[in-house]
Each structure stands twice: as structure tokens, then as C-alpha cells.
Scaffold this motif. Structure first.
Motif, PDB file in Angstrom:
ATOM      1  N   PRO A 198       0.870  -1.204   0.242  1.00 30.04           N
ATOM      2  CA  PRO A 198       0.204  -0.038   0.007  1.00 30.04           C
ATOM      3  C   PRO A 198       0.900   1.521   0.080  1.00 30.04           C
ATOM      4  N   TYR A 199       0.131   2.509  -0.438  1.00 26.51           N
ATOM      5  CA  TYR A 199       0.754   3.715  -0.635  1.00 26.51           C
ATOM      6  C   TYR A 199       1.357   4.183   0.690  1.00 26.51           C
ATOM      7  N   ASN A 200       0.441   3.795   1.759  1.00 23.56           N
ATOM      8  CA  ASN A 200       1.124   4.663   2.886  1.00 23.56           C
ATOM      9  C   ASN A 200       2.289   3.968   3.630  1.00 23.56           C
ATOM     10  N   TRP A 201       2.504   2.659   3.277  1.00 23.11           N
ATOM     11  CA  TRP A 201       3.424   1.685   3.592  1.00 23.11           C
ATOM     12  C   TRP A 201       4.954   2.205   2.989  1.00 23.11           C
ATOM     13  N   ILE A 202       4.597   2.357   1.626  1.00 19.38           N
ATOM     14  CA  ILE A 202       5.848   2.838   0.809  1.00 19.38           C
ATOM     15  C   ILE A 202       6.284   4.250   1.208  1.00 19.38           C
ATOM     16  N   ILE A 203       5.113   5.233   1.403  1.00 18.77           N
ATOM     17  CA  ILE A 203       5.630   6.457   1.660  1.00 18.77           C
ATOM     18  C   ILE A 203       6.100   6.661   3.181  1.00 18.77           C
ATOM     19  N   THR A 204       5.738   5.905   4.215  1.00 15.94           N
ATOM     20  CA  THR A 204       6.482   5.807   5.640  1.00 15.94           C
ATOM     21  C   THR A 204       7.829   5.262   5.426  1.00 15.94           C
ATOM     22  N   TYR A 205       8.173   4.135   4.513  1.00 19.37           N
ATOM     23  CA  TYR A 205       9.342   3.625   4.252  1.00 19.37           C
ATOM     24  C   TYR A 205      10.335   4.535   3.565  1.00 19.37           C
ATOM     25  N   THR A 206       9.927   5.415   2.507  1.00 18.18           N
ATOM     26  CA  THR A 206      10.671   6.207   1.917  1.00 18.18           C
ATOM     27  C   THR A 206      11.086   7.374   3.012  1.00 18.18           C
ATOM     28  N   LEU A 207      10.247   8.013   3.675  1.00 19.08           N
ATOM     29  CA  LEU A 207      10.537   8.957   4.989  1.00 19.08           C
ATOM     30  C   LEU A 207      11.648   8.498   5.689  1.00 19.08           C
TER      31      LEU A 207
ATOM     32  N   CYS B 180       5.204   9.284  13.340  1.00 25.10           N
ATOM     33  CA  CYS B 180       4.030   9.478  13.421  1.00 25.10           C
ATOM     34  C   CYS B 180       3.205   8.482  12.164  1.00 25.10           C
ATOM     35  N   PHE B 181       3.944   8.368  11.197  1.00 25.26           N
ATOM     36  CA  PHE B 181       3.331   7.756  10.026  1.00 25.26           C
ATOM     37  C   PHE B 181       3.373   6.235  10.362  1.00 25.26           C
TER      38      PHE B 181
END
Length: 254
Positions: free
Chosen positions: A142-151, A232-233
Motif C-alpha cells: 500500500p501507498y501508506n507503507w511505501i511513503i513511510t518507508y521512503t521517509l 507518526c506515519f
């Protein structure tokens, strides 16, 4: 000093590498299986690179080789996907351990975010091969996991090596993210390729430059701010998985 041209050129270079490796199993195996073995004498001569760089180099190479093997008859077996899941989990754990052992205690914030990513990593059942001519490795993340990982990964690099290759590292993370925006299932494949190329080039050309010293533009407040945002993410990922009682499928909005 940052340079937009360096980031842009790096992005183009990484994108070309992704296209080459996804098109040729043999090229991927030659670069990430044969080359690391051939370069072992060079690696041994570089005694100051530390355990993390060693571990990261071979764990990423292993993941990429498994991606390539998926595109052979082994792609019909479940064990190879489970092994990929374990290797990705190990890959994240390496960074979590380095952050946890860092002399700067603030790195613990990012280590906790890494643990949350491990807790919510989508399962091997979400992996498959696409029906395209190149049989890309597909992982329904999912996108929320991808964004959290990238950050999380950007904060990890900024906190441990703020003065080393940060411009190129932006491209390492940006290219898979852009590909993921078009098809999130291809993000993991792209991420592995860009990281693998970055690590390989680093060890071949610039290993002695890997130092933790912070440059003059490093700002601890910036690190803390982004580390807390990442935390937080991560909390949201775990909360979302608990609410839906499904820790391996977190994107209930798409």
C-alpha cells in the motif's frame, strides 16, 4: 552543497538501470551475483567500511537475485516469495540495529519507525509476477507503507551519513517512488534495483569516503522533525493494521 543537476542525472541513470535489469535476468545475475563475488578481494582491502555496509551489500544483492529467479521456473514455487519476504525483513532490521546502536540517542526515534515497518510489512502472499513480457516482480504494497518507508530511509541516511552522497540517495529513493505512483506493485522491484546499484557503485568507487561526520549544513533539528514525522506515519500504520485486524494489507482506502 546540493545540485539539482546531480539529482536529475542520477534519477535518469537509475531509471535506465531499472529498465535494463527488468529486461534481462542474466544481466541482473551477472551484476548482483557474479560481480560481488569477483569484487570480494577489493572489499576485503577496505577494512573501514563496517559491518552494516557489508551486510547491506549482500542482502540487497540477494533480494535482486531472488527477483531474477522468480522469473524462471522457480516463480511457480511459494518458498522463493517467502524467502524474499525474509530478506526484505532482514534488510530493514539491519538499519534498525544500526540506528539502535548509534552513539546519537536520537536515532532511536527512527529505529522505532523501522520496527513498525517490520510489523506491517505485507506478506509473501501479496507477491506475484506480472503478465507483461518482462514478467516483473509485483508486490502489492500500500501507498501508506511505501511513503513511510521512503521517509524512514531518508531520515536513516541523513542521520548516519549526512555528508556522504545525499544527493544521489535522493535519486535512489525518488525513482522507485515515482514508479510506484504509476503502479505501486512495481515499487519494491524498482527500490531494490536502485539501492543495489547505489551500494555496488559505492563499494567499487567511494568506499573510503563513507564517513559519519556531519557537514556544516547538517541540522539536528531538521533530523528530529522528520524523524518524528516518520514515527507518526509508523504509528498510523500499526494503528490501521490493528483496527482492520489485518497487519499485512494496510491500504483500505484504495
Amino acid at each position: 552543497m546540493f545540485s539539482a543537476s546531480i539529482v536529475l542525472l542520477s534519477c535518469i541513470g537509475f531509471f535506465i538501470c531499472i529498465q535494463l535489469f527488468r529486461r534481462s535476468i542474466y544481466l541482473a545475475l551477472a551484476v548482483f551475483l557474479v560481480l560481488p563475488i569477483v569484487l570480494l578481494p577489493l572489499y576485503f582491502s577496505q577494512n573501514d567500511i563496517g559491518w552494516f555496509v557489508w551486510a547491506k551489500s549482500y542482502s540487497v544483492a540477494c533480494v535482486i537475485c531472488l527477483f531474477a529467479l522468480c522469473r524462471t521456473r522457480f516463480g511457480d514455487t511459494q518458498w522463493i516469495y517467502k524467502l524474499i519476504w525474509l530478506m526484505v525483513m532482514l534488510n530493514i532490521a539491519e538499519a534498525v540495529i544500526l540506528d539502535a546502536l548509534a552513539a546519537e540517542h536520537l536515532n532511536i526515534i527512527n529505529a522505532v519507525t523501522g520496527l513498525m515497518l517490520m510489523m506491517t510489512l505485507p506478506s509473501a502472499e501479496k507477491m506475484s509476477l506480472t503478465h507483461s513480457v518482462h514478467k516483473d516482480f509485483s508486490w502489492d504494497i500500500p501507498y501508506n507503507w511505501i511513503i513511510t518507508y521512503t521517509l524512514w530511509n531518508l531520515v536513516f541516511f541523513y542521520g548516519n551519513w549526512p555528508g556522504f552522497g545525499l544527493r544521489v540517495q535522493l535519486a535512489v529513493l525518488a525513482v522507485p517512488l515515482l514508479i510506484g505512483l504509476f503502479d505501486r506493485k512495481l515499487w519494491a522491484q524498482a527500490r531494490a534495483y536502485t539501492l543495489g546499484v547505489f551500494v555496488l557503485i559505492t563499494l567499487c568507487l567511494d568506499a573510503f569516503a563513507i564517513t559519519p561526520e556531519a557537514p556544516s549544513w547538517y541540522n539536528k533539528d531538521i533530523y528530529i522533525a522528520f524523524a518524528c514525522i516518520g514515527l507518526c506515519f509508523g504509528v498510523y500504520l500499526v494503528w490501521n493494521s490493528l483496527v482492520y485486524n489485518d497487519p499485512r494489507n494496510l491500504d483500505h482506502t484504495s
